[in-house]
Design a protein around this motif. Structure first.
Motif, mmCIF file in Angstrom:
data_model
loop_
_atom_site.group_PDB
_atom_site.id
_atom_site.type_symbol
_atom_site.label_atom_id
_atom_site.label_comp_id
_atom_site.label_asym_id
_atom_site.label_seq_id
_atom_site.Cartn_x
_atom_site.Cartn_y
_atom_site.Cartn_z
ATOM 1 N N HIS A 1 1.008 -0.942 0.213
ATOM 2 C CA HIS A 1 0.038 0.121 -0.330
ATOM 3 C C HIS A 1 0.991 1.283 -0.186
ATOM 4 C CE1 HIS A 1 -3.742 2.128 1.795
ATOM 5 N NE2 HIS A 1 -3.791 2.197 1.063
ATOM 6 N N PHE A 2 1.867 1.329 0.372
ATOM 7 C CA PHE A 2 2.670 2.458 0.653
ATOM 8 C C PHE A 2 3.247 2.575 -0.490
ATOM 9 C CE2 PHE A 2 7.389 3.334 1.267
ATOM 10 C CZ PHE A 2 7.294 5.025 1.836
ATOM 11 N N TRP A 3 3.774 1.895 -1.462
ATOM 12 C CA TRP A 3 4.558 2.203 -2.456
ATOM 13 C C TRP A 3 3.188 2.642 -3.488
ATOM 14 C CZ3 TRP A 3 9.323 3.440 -1.978
ATOM 15 C CH2 TRP A 3 10.048 3.027 -1.092
ATOM 16 N N LYS A 4 2.228 2.300 -3.348
ATOM 17 C CA LYS A 4 1.768 2.210 -4.489
ATOM 18 C C LYS A 4 0.810 3.910 -4.190
ATOM 19 C CE LYS A 4 -1.123 -2.048 -5.454
ATOM 20 N NZ LYS A 4 0.078 -2.938 -5.694
ATOM 21 N N ILE A 5 0.980 4.864 -2.479
ATOM 22 C CA ILE A 5 1.105 5.660 -2.706
ATOM 23 C C ILE A 5 1.578 6.563 -3.098
ATOM 24 C CG2 ILE A 5 0.715 7.290 -0.668
ATOM 25 C CD1 ILE A 5 -0.949 5.081 1.341
ATOM 26 N N LYS A 6 2.678 6.304 -3.246
ATOM 27 C CA LYS A 6 4.090 7.131 -2.979
ATOM 28 C C LYS A 6 5.045 6.403 -4.512
ATOM 29 C CE LYS A 6 7.137 8.314 -0.023
ATOM 30 N NZ LYS A 6 6.849 9.317 0.148
ATOM 31 N N GLU B 1 -5.994 12.662 5.492
ATOM 32 C CA GLU B 1 -7.432 11.998 4.842
ATOM 33 C C GLU B 1 -7.134 11.393 4.091
ATOM 34 O OE1 GLU B 1 -9.206 15.188 5.925
ATOM 35 O OE2 GLU B 1 -8.897 15.281 7.932
ATOM 36 N N ASP B 2 -6.542 11.364 2.882
ATOM 37 C CA ASP B 2 -6.791 11.088 0.679
ATOM 38 C C ASP B 2 -6.616 9.648 1.159
ATOM 39 O OD1 ASP B 2 -7.341 13.598 0.395
ATOM 40 O OD2 ASP B 2 -4.949 13.758 0.139
ATOM 41 N N HIS B 3 -5.855 8.974 2.448
ATOM 42 C CA HIS B 3 -5.329 7.362 2.569
ATOM 43 C C HIS B 3 -5.339 7.086 3.618
ATOM 44 C CE1 HIS B 3 -3.147 9.192 -1.287
ATOM 45 N NE2 HIS B 3 -2.601 9.226 -0.924
ATOM 46 N N THR B 4 -6.031 5.717 3.512
ATOM 47 C CA THR B 4 -6.819 5.218 4.688
ATOM 48 C C THR B 4 -6.530 3.215 4.561
ATOM 49 O OG1 THR B 4 -9.212 6.338 4.940
ATOM 50 C CG2 THR B 4 -8.790 3.583 6.064
ATOM 51 N N PHE B 5 -5.275 2.758 5.582
ATOM 52 C CA PHE B 5 -5.131 1.508 5.115
ATOM 53 C C PHE B 5 -6.403 1.030 6.142
ATOM 54 C CE2 PHE B 5 -2.189 -1.696 7.587
ATOM 55 C CZ PHE B 5 -2.230 -2.453 6.779
#
Length: 464
Positions: free
Chosen positions: A135-140, A319-323
């Protein structure tokens, strides 16, 4: 009829009931057919069966009961919490025990690791770290980063994702296809360095060789596809492989160079097992994520925790990203209260300092066994040791599968149990005996364990 744990038990009736209804974990049906051992009580570093026979708990349950059995303080802390608040999920809510425990774990962690994600066990913590890394790398903006690298024979859990990280083929073959992306590199078994084609007369050179195999795997798979490297500080499966000097320093450099997260899987090694609350701190490296469980409550109530660096948690502060991930019972009020009381005991009794002080004495006691024909190697850290058994000490020839099964399951496991020692005889890799007792024991108990091992191993050696 209500259950009373203090009442007398009918062992035969319980064994028959277990044979019909209970499905034990990682257990061959033969154990049930022969009459599964029934454990009814525990105190300090001892467990007791239904007949009242006493055994040394040489495995702390399952690398779990670090503060020892029978700690009334932990029992009362959990009970008091349940009287106040018996359950509340931490999905969009919090409760004082979980919040306080989060802060406390962050204070023990190395570097800037200030976010704690609770689970109910170690496999769930590893599963959580796998999902978080992707998930982290997708956001990055690097969505192709989904692969993970781990070591040969390493155990990281049984959920589908964690099992993909686990490096034990026999544990995976019945459940394939698994979550894609798991890739293996050599482990740090210096005793078998020559077989791996690695430096075998210089442990630091071997450590650099082993670390560089991680770089090689990243380059082969493509750095743009690799999300994380999962490593235990001291690898459990295979028999306690400690990191060679400089190994984790080099791994950290490699992960930084190729934008890969370093996950320290401390499900066994955290909470005092190697003399610090977190083994990565003891061994001098800063991971991006720590996975932990087991000793966090000393096993009194199930709990796990993933501790996350500010670097990895930062994108989720928006607020744009929720795990989108969680577990019903994670951060349970009773478990969090038990963990806090357990950690109080650690600090008040300086259990970490006790491990650091006594570990060399434990090692020395076990190394006395090297004069036995089938004892090839003694290795480990803290209160976590493995004894590798060999067919020929001069050549380091190991036992084949049939011989290993006969040695470990037909003889050593029952003989050690009969002699009053509960430990692990393991063949995930070469055959080993593993020891990870409660952190409360000392030199007198080391000698007692050593005496039992000597008697049983010498007998096994003469029979072989």
């Amino acid at each position: 009829m209500s259950y009373d744990p203090t009442a007398a038990v009918d062992t035969a009736a319980l064994q028959a009931s277990a044979k019909r209804h209970m499905w034990p974990h990682f257990t061959n049906r033969k154990v049930l057919n022969d009459g599964i051992p029934v454990i009814t009580r525990a105190q300090g570093h001892h467990i007791y069966d239904a007949a009242g026979k006493e055994y040394i708990d040489g495995l702390a349950g399952l690398f779990v009961v670090n503060a020892g059995h029978g700690r009334e303080r932990i029992v009362q802390a959990a009970a008091k919490q349940m009287q106040q608040l018996d359950f509340m999920p931490i999905w969009s809510y919090g409760h004082p025990a979980a919040i306080e425990l989060s802060e406390r774990l962050s204070s023990y962690a190395p570097g800037e690791m200030n976010k704690v994600f609770f689970t109910t066990g170690g496999g769930e913590a590893v599963e959580s770290a796998f999902k978080l890394a992707k998930h982290f790398w997708k956001i990055k903006g690097q969505p192709m980063k989904h692969k993970v690298i781990s070591r040969s024979v390493a155990y990281h859990g049984t959920p589908q994702g964690a099992l993909a990280i686990t490096g034990i083929p026999d544990m995976k073959k019945f459940y394939e296809p698994l979550t894609p992306g798991g890739h293996r590199v050599p482990n740090t078994n210096f005793y078998r360095a020559e077989e791996m084609g690695a430096p075998s007369n210089d442990i630091e050179a071997f450590g650099q060789w082993a670390a560089n195999r991680i770089e090689e795997a990243i380059l082969f798979e493509g750095p743009e596809t690799v999300a994380a490297v999962f490593l235990e500080p001291v690898q459990n499966s295979g028999g306690c492989f400690p990191p060679p000097p400089g190994y984790f320093k080099r791994v950290r450099e490699i992960c930084d160079q190729y934008d890969v997260l370093l996950v320290s899987d401390e499900v066994i090694c955290a909470y005092g097992r190697v003399g610090e609350f977190f083994a990565s701190k003891a061994l001098g490296y800063e991971p991006d994520i720590i996975t932990s469980a087991k000793g966090i409550t000393s096993g009194y109530v199930p709990l796990g925790a993933m501790i996350v660096s500010d670097k990895v948690s930062e994108p989720f502060n928006s607020e744009d990203h929720t795990f989108y991930h969680g577990f019903t019972f994670a951060g349970h009020p009773a478990a969090a209260a038990a963990a806090l009381e357990n950690l109080d005991i650690f600090e008040e009794e300086d259990l970490n300092g006790r491990v650091r002080e006594n570990s060399p004495l434990f090692r020395a006691e076990l190394e006395k066994l090297l004069d036995i024909d089938i004892v090839g190697d003694v290795r480990g850290e803290g209160y976590f040791f493995g004894i590798e058994l060999v067919k020929d000490k001069a050549t380091k020839e190991t036992f084949n599968a049939e011989e290993s099964d006969r040695l470990l399951r037909d003889y050593l496991s029952p003989a050690l149990w009969e002699a009053g020692l509960y430990c692990r005889a393991d063949d995930r890799g070469d055959p080993v005996i593993q020891l990870a007792p409660p952190l409360t024991i000392g030199p007198a108990e080391f000698a007692e364990i050593g005496g039992i091992l000597r008697s049983v191993l010498k007998d096994a050696s003469s029979k072989i």
